[in-house]
Design an enzyme around this catalytic site. Structure first.
Site, PDB file in Angstrom:
ATOM      1  N   ALA A 121      33.226  37.439  48.647  1.00  0.00           N
ATOM      2  CA  ALA A 121      32.731  36.588  47.598  1.00  0.00           C
ATOM      3  C   ALA A 121      32.774  36.438  46.227  1.00  0.00           C
ATOM      4  CB  ALA A 121      30.785  36.454  48.142  1.00  0.00           C
ATOM      5  N   LYS A 134      35.654  37.706  45.057  1.00  0.00           N
ATOM      6  CA  LYS A 134      36.476  37.170  45.022  1.00  0.00           C
ATOM      7  C   LYS A 134      36.949  35.826  45.072  1.00  0.00           C
ATOM      8  CE  LYS A 134      38.996  41.294  43.411  1.00  0.00           C
ATOM      9  NZ  LYS A 134      39.040  41.336  42.136  1.00  0.00           N
ATOM     10  N   ILE A 150      48.747  46.040  47.473  1.00  0.00           N
ATOM     11  CA  ILE A 150      49.409  46.563  47.265  1.00  0.00           C
ATOM     12  C   ILE A 150      49.084  47.913  46.351  1.00  0.00           C
ATOM     13  CG2 ILE A 150      49.424  47.030  44.124  1.00  0.00           C
ATOM     14  CD1 ILE A 150      50.555  43.893  45.936  1.00  0.00           C
ATOM     15  N   ASN A 190      40.771  42.310  34.938  1.00  0.00           N
ATOM     16  CA  ASN A 190      42.255  42.575  36.146  1.00  0.00           C
ATOM     17  C   ASN A 190      41.041  43.580  36.561  1.00  0.00           C
ATOM     18  OD1 ASN A 190      44.002  44.433  37.550  1.00  0.00           O
ATOM     19  ND2 ASN A 190      43.465  45.805  36.025  1.00  0.00           N
ATOM     20  N   TYR A 196      32.445  42.123  48.368  1.00  0.00           N
ATOM     21  CA  TYR A 196      33.916  41.619  47.213  1.00  0.00           C
ATOM     22  C   TYR A 196      34.510  40.520  47.885  1.00  0.00           C
ATOM     23  CZ  TYR A 196      39.080  43.102  46.217  1.00  0.00           C
ATOM     24  OH  TYR A 196      40.327  43.421  46.477  1.00  0.00           O
TER      25      TYR A 196
HETATM   26  P1  NAD Z   1      42.419  50.411  40.562  1.00  0.00           P
HETATM   27  O1  NAD Z   1      41.495  50.801  40.878  1.00  0.00           O
HETATM   28  O2  NAD Z   1      43.703  51.073  39.601  1.00  0.00           O
HETATM   29  O3  NAD Z   1      42.245  49.298  38.878  1.00  0.00           O
HETATM   30  C1  NAD Z   1      40.943  48.775  39.437  1.00  0.00           C
HETATM   31  C2  NAD Z   1      40.551  49.097  37.503  1.00  0.00           C
HETATM   32  O4  NAD Z   1      39.408  48.674  37.375  1.00  0.00           O
HETATM   33  C3  NAD Z   1      40.213  50.752  36.701  1.00  0.00           C
HETATM   34  O5  NAD Z   1      41.166  50.929  36.306  1.00  0.00           O
HETATM   35  C4  NAD Z   1      39.277  50.662  36.419  1.00  0.00           C
HETATM   36  O6  NAD Z   1      38.776  51.426  35.837  1.00  0.00           O
HETATM   37  C5  NAD Z   1      38.361  49.486  36.185  1.00  0.00           C
HETATM   38  N1  NAD Z   1      36.896  48.898  36.249  1.00  0.00           N
HETATM   39  C6  NAD Z   1      35.931  49.501  37.115  1.00  0.00           C
HETATM   40  N2  NAD Z   1      34.672  49.262  37.608  1.00  0.00           N
HETATM   41  C7  NAD Z   1      35.000  48.476  36.119  1.00  0.00           C
HETATM   42  C8  NAD Z   1      33.946  48.062  34.641  1.00  0.00           C
HETATM   43  N3  NAD Z   1      32.258  48.208  35.330  1.00  0.00           N
HETATM   44  N4  NAD Z   1      34.620  47.577  33.709  1.00  0.00           N
HETATM   45  C9  NAD Z   1      35.520  48.329  33.170  1.00  0.00           C
HETATM   46  N5  NAD Z   1      36.647  48.613  34.501  1.00  0.00           N
HETATM   47  C10 NAD Z   1      36.068  49.168  35.089  1.00  0.00           C
HETATM   48  O7  NAD Z   1      43.109  49.107  41.464  1.00  0.00           O
HETATM   49  P2  NAD Z   1      43.973  48.239  41.741  1.00  0.00           P
HETATM   50  O8  NAD Z   1      44.181  47.675  42.786  1.00  0.00           O
HETATM   51  O9  NAD Z   1      45.272  47.961  40.514  1.00  0.00           O
HETATM   52  O10 NAD Z   1      42.718  46.712  40.615  1.00  0.00           O
HETATM   53  C11 NAD Z   1      43.024  45.974  39.700  1.00  0.00           C
HETATM   54  C12 NAD Z   1      42.464  44.120  40.862  1.00  0.00           C
HETATM   55  O11 NAD Z   1      43.177  43.542  41.705  1.00  0.00           O
HETATM   56  C13 NAD Z   1      41.177  44.229  41.093  1.00  0.00           C
HETATM   57  O12 NAD Z   1      40.752  43.297  40.923  1.00  0.00           O
HETATM   58  C14 NAD Z   1      41.362  44.733  42.576  1.00  0.00           C
HETATM   59  O13 NAD Z   1      40.181  43.745  42.739  1.00  0.00           O
HETATM   60  C15 NAD Z   1      41.919  43.160  42.257  1.00  0.00           C
HETATM   61  N6  NAD Z   1      43.390  43.430  43.890  1.00  0.00           N
HETATM   62  C16 NAD Z   1      43.525  44.984  43.537  1.00  0.00           C
HETATM   63  C17 NAD Z   1      44.192  44.707  45.141  1.00  0.00           C
HETATM   64  C18 NAD Z   1      45.248  46.020  45.800  1.00  0.00           C
HETATM   65  O14 NAD Z   1      45.698  46.546  47.508  1.00  0.00           O
HETATM   66  N7  NAD Z   1      45.277  47.323  45.278  1.00  0.00           N
HETATM   67  C19 NAD Z   1      44.478  43.645  46.552  1.00  0.00           C
HETATM   68  C20 NAD Z   1      43.999  42.340  45.886  1.00  0.00           C
HETATM   69  C21 NAD Z   1      43.425  42.151  44.797  1.00  0.00           C
END
Ligand code: NAD
Length: 254
Positions: free
Chosen positions: A156, A158, A187, A90, A154
């Site tokens: 690429a 994903k 989200i 995640n 990003y």
């Molecule tokens: P978020 O920022 O709350 O969560 C991302 C987490 O990744 C954080 O807890 C951060 O500490 C952790 N992280 C970052 N770099 C890291 C590393 N090197 N090692 C370990 N952990 C690391 O945001 P989120 O939206 O909950 O993100 C979760 C996933 O969902 C991500 O992959 C994000 O790209 C994806 N995503 C989010 C959305 C959105 O709209 N929020 C949309 C599509 C995809």
């Protein structure tokens, strides 16, 4: 009664990862809450919510840019609870950079977390899972459906996650291990609330009005889909990617 299942979740101090640990707690699934050292969010808050939901979890620091760190994270599940059932890749970062400003370093740093970090997490999971195990990687509509200016790296990464998942599913299918992806839309999490690299609070409200559901999604709405994909209810589902976006990407714009 069967033993409780055990999950590793990277990036679980906030957002979707935190919501998943809490959702799992309600299902009796134990989590290893992955926390990243430079993240300002408190993993203890995730643990508190897990316990309030009647669950059990431990916090473990992990940096998905390091194979050794991810291996010790996955091993914690075995050491703490004697088994690993679910691996959830995640963790992710989002950065804004135009194509002309996209240095090799920016590109590589992004892919190291958002793509290779997924590989490291799922590989470490595969090494410790047996039949019945399941993995989910978190992609994005920016990698699966949409283009997004300023986010080529990003997107690429994903998109790469989706190819990775399909091939892992084929490779691990004979061992009874499943691999799927979720593709979140917009989200509300710390990532999307960042006005520099993403839409920010105002942008999310504006974007919500163009979504058929009339709003952006919650972390819990993605977490429950991840939990479904790892559950026995999805026991014959592998190599798939499920969009969770309130209808955003299927809406026709005239
Ligand atoms: P978020 O920022 O709350 O969560 C991302 C987490 O990744 C954080 O807890 C951060 O500490 C952790 N992280 C970052 N770099 C890291 C590393 N090197 N090692 C370990 N952990 C690391 O945001 P989120 O939206 O909950 O993100 C979760 C996933 O969902 C991500 O992959 C994000 O790209 C994806 N995503 C989010 C959305 C959105 O709209 N929020 C949309 C599509 C995809």
């Amino acid at each position: 009664m069967s033993e409780p299942r055990v999950a590793i979740i990277t990036g679980a101090a906030s957002g979707i990862g935190r919501a998943l640990a809490v959702h799992y707690a309600g299902q009796g699934v134990r989590s290893i809450i992955g926390t990243f050292a430079s993240d300002p969010h408190d993993p203890e808050e995730t643990l508190k919510l897990v316990r309030n939901a009647g669950g059990d979890a431990v916090i473990h620091e992990v940096d998905v840019r390091s194979a050794a760190s991810v291996d010790s994270f996955a091993q914690r599940a075995v050491d703490e609870y004697g088994r690993l059932d679910y691996a959830i890749a995640n963790a992710g970062i989002l950065r804004n950079s135009s194509l002309t400003e996209m240095t090799d370093a920016r590109w590589t740093d992004m892919l190291d977390v958002d793509l290779t970090g997924v590989l490291r997490t799922l590989r470490a999971g595969a090494e410790r899972m047996t039949a019945g195990g399941a993995m989910v990687a978190v992609s994005s509509i920016a990698g699966a459906v949409y283009g997004w200016e300023g986010h080529t790296h990003y997107a690429a990464a994903k998109a790469g996650v989706l190819g990775l998942i399909r091939s892992i599913a084929v490779e691990l299918g004979p061992q009874g291990i499943r691999a799927n992806a979720v593709i979140p839309g917009l989200i509300e999490t710390p990532q999307s609330l960042d006005p520099v690299n993403s839409l920010g609070p105002d942008g999310l409200v504006r974007a919500g009005t163009d979504i058929p559901f009339g709003r952006v999604g919650t972390p819990a709405e993605v977490a429950s889909v991840i939990a479904f994909l790892t559950s026995a209810d999805a026991g014959y589902v592998t190599g798939q990617s499920l969009v969770v976006d309130g209808g955003l990407t299927v809406k026709m714009r005239a």
